[in-house]
Design a protein around this motif. Structure first.
Motif, PDB file in Angstrom:
ATOM      1  N   GLU A  63      11.634 -47.511   2.901  1.00  0.00           N
ATOM      2  CA  GLU A  63      10.743 -48.477   3.545  1.00  0.00           C
ATOM      3  C   GLU A  63       9.491 -47.784   4.087  1.00  0.00           C
ATOM      4  O   GLU A  63       8.364 -48.293   3.956  1.00  0.00           O
ATOM      5  N   LYS A  64       9.714 -46.607   4.732  1.00  0.00           N
ATOM      6  CA  LYS A  64       8.553 -45.864   5.276  1.00  0.00           C
ATOM      7  C   LYS A  64       7.606 -45.459   4.162  1.00  0.00           C
ATOM      8  O   LYS A  64       6.376 -45.544   4.289  1.00  0.00           O
ATOM      9  N   GLN A  67       5.713 -48.404   3.025  1.00  0.00           N
ATOM     10  CA  GLN A  67       4.681 -48.785   4.013  1.00  0.00           C
ATOM     11  C   GLN A  67       3.472 -47.853   3.929  1.00  0.00           C
ATOM     12  O   GLN A  67       2.325 -48.301   3.916  1.00  0.00           O
TER      13      GLN A  67
END
Length: 519
Positions: A63-64, A67
């Motif tokens: 997810e990081k 992002q």
């Protein structure tokens, strides 16, 4: 079953009953098996938990990453947009510059065309100029032949003529300005001066310095001289005054440059003659007492003067000098009376003009303070008075008025010309001063000789006690305009080169007479 065994063992221990070794071994072995099973189970649980944590961390990392990737792509997109905008702006500027360059090139071409046109016109003008110069030279040559003068001579004559015309116009303008000033400024100035003089009450008689001691009989002369002249020598040594005893009946002449010493000698002689005891010891005693009494009297006179005039804060040494003015005279006019008169005139005139009355009165009283110091240095009394005033911390305007009342220094205060005018009013009024006959005659001769030094002057007459100079000129040598110029030049030279009281009127007389006889 294991729990029962454990409980049994515990109870046996509590009861003190022995336990079989076999049972103990079995007991510990079962415990070891159980511990191993628990350990295996714990490892499995830990591995399962670790696997779960690993999956969570991987999800979070993904997810990081996603992002950060999205943000990076967004930032790149923005930078691309900015770069595209800059490219568009640069393209627009480039187009604008190209357009301007084209305009400049077009203007250069136009300027080049104009320049070529101007060069052609300049060539034409230069040609015309040469033609005009040639025509001018031809005309000048023809004029020189006709007039009989060269161009330089004609130019010099024209310049001289223009100078004469300019000089005449200048004198006419000066005359108009002077007349206009007389109609306005002189009227107001006379009004103020007349009001000032009318409001000041002064004595008409002058006070002369006492230099002769009167006695009742000539017998006293012998007593004053004494045996072998010892009394008169003692008196001269004590007072510093030369005592002249001659054949003048009932009079003894006192001669000394210092008026204070002369007054001390007069008072001492009066005491000695009145007392009757005249001998060297008595002379020294009387002279000493008279000196002390006169010094006290000088201070008292100075204090009374400043109190009468309403002047405050004057230095004690200046007060003493004001008192010494009582025994000093100028052309027969008592210096203290003159200074008091000037102070009152200055106060009145300053009040009329709306100036500082106290400063004007103070400067008027102290304007001649340089005439009374005891050492008498070889500098003008106005400069010496200014130095004394500066020494005793007087106001700068007062110091400048003292130093400038005879034009030794430049006037920097409006009070200075008032002091100069009031000093002239006090000294020039009728009955104020007397003048030695020799110096008076010399001043009249100097006036007449000054006028005779000009070409075209036939006769000069100094009249009205030297207050008017009449000059008779040759009408054939001097014109009316030159007569006006002569009067102006004479008044200027008299003002700058001579010393005189009041003012001198210069009158230039030019006339022509035609005489014929009928027989």
């Amino acid at each position: 079953m294991s729990i029962d065994i454990i409980l049994y063992a515990v109870l046996a221990l509590v009861a003190g009953i022995g336990i079989d070794r076999f049972l103990l071994r079995r007991l510990f072995k079962s415990q070891e098996v159980m511990a191993k099973n628990k350990a295996k189970q714990f490892l499995k649980d830990a591995e399962a938990q670790a696997e779960i944590l690993k999956k969570d961390r991987l999800l979070e990392a993904k997810e990081k990453f996603l992002q950060l990737k999205a943000e990076h792509e967004k930032e790149i997109s923005q930078k691309n947009q900015v770069a595209a905008q800059r490219d568009n702006s640069l393209k627009q500027k480039e187009q604008s510059l190209n357009q301007k360059i084209e305009n400049v090139n077009r203007k250069d071409q136009e300027l080049e065309a104009v320049k070529q046109n101007l060069n052609k016109q300049l060539d034409i003008v230069e040609t015309k100029k040469k033609e005009v110069e040639e025509l001018k030279n031809e005309h000048v040559t023809q004029l020189e032949k006709v007039a009989g003068l060269t161009a330089a001579e004609a130019k010099d004559q024209l310049v001289e003529q223009l100078k004469e015309e300019a000089k005449s116009q200048a004198m006419a303008s000066i005359k108009d300005v002077i007349e206009d000033a007389k109609l306005t400024a002189t009227k107001e100035a006379k009004k103020i001066v007349v009001q000032t003089i009318q409001r000041t009450a002064t004595e008409a008689a002058i006070e002369n310095t006492v230099s002769i001691f009167n006695i009742e009989s000539d017998e006293i002369k012998g007593r004053i001289i004494g045996r072998e002249g010892r009394n008169i020598r003692a008196l001269e040594a004590a007072t510093g005054v030369e005592i002249i005893v001659d054949d003048t009946p009932e009079a003894i002449i006192l001669s000394c440059f210092d008026p204070v010493r002369r007054e001390i000698a007069r008072l001492s002689l009066h005491r000695l003659v009145t007392d009757g005891r005249i001998h060297p010891a008595r002379i020294e005693e009387v002279v000493s007492k008279t000196k002390k009494q006169l010094e006290d009297e000088i201070v008292e006179i100075g204090e009374r003067t400043v109190i009468d005039l309403g002047i405050h804060g004057l230095h004690p040494e200046l007060i003493r000098m004001v008192g010494r003015m009582r025994y000093r005279s100028s052309y027969g006019q008592n210096l203290l009376q003159h200074s008091r008169e000037v102070a009152n005139l200055c106060a009145t005139m300053a009040a009329e003009l709306g100036l500082n009355v106290k400063l004007a009165k103070r400067a008027g009283l102290l304007h001649d303070i340089g005439k009374v110091p005891e050492d008498n240095p070889e500098i003008p009394h106005a400069l010496l008075g200014m130095q004394l005033a500066e020494k005793f911390k007087e106001h700068p305007d007062v110091c400048n008025a003292i130093g400038a009342h005879h034009d030794e220094v430049e006037m920097t205060s409006i009070i200075s010309p008032i002091i100069q005018v009031c000093d002239a009013i006090s000294g020039a009024r009728p009955g104020a001063r007397r003048e030695v006959v020799e110096s008076y005659i010399k001043r009249l001769h100097d006036l007449e000789n000054l006028a005779l030094s000009y070409p075209g002057v036939e006769k000069t007459f100094a009249i009205q006690a030297g207050r008017e100079l009449r000059v008779v000129v040759d009408c054939d040598k001097i014109s009316d305009q030159q007569a006006e110029t002569l009067a102006f030049d004479l008044s200027t030279r008299i003002q700058t080169e001579m010393t005189y009281p009041g003012q001198i009127k210069v009158t230039v007389i030019r006339e022509s007479r035609s005489v014929a006889y009928a027989k």
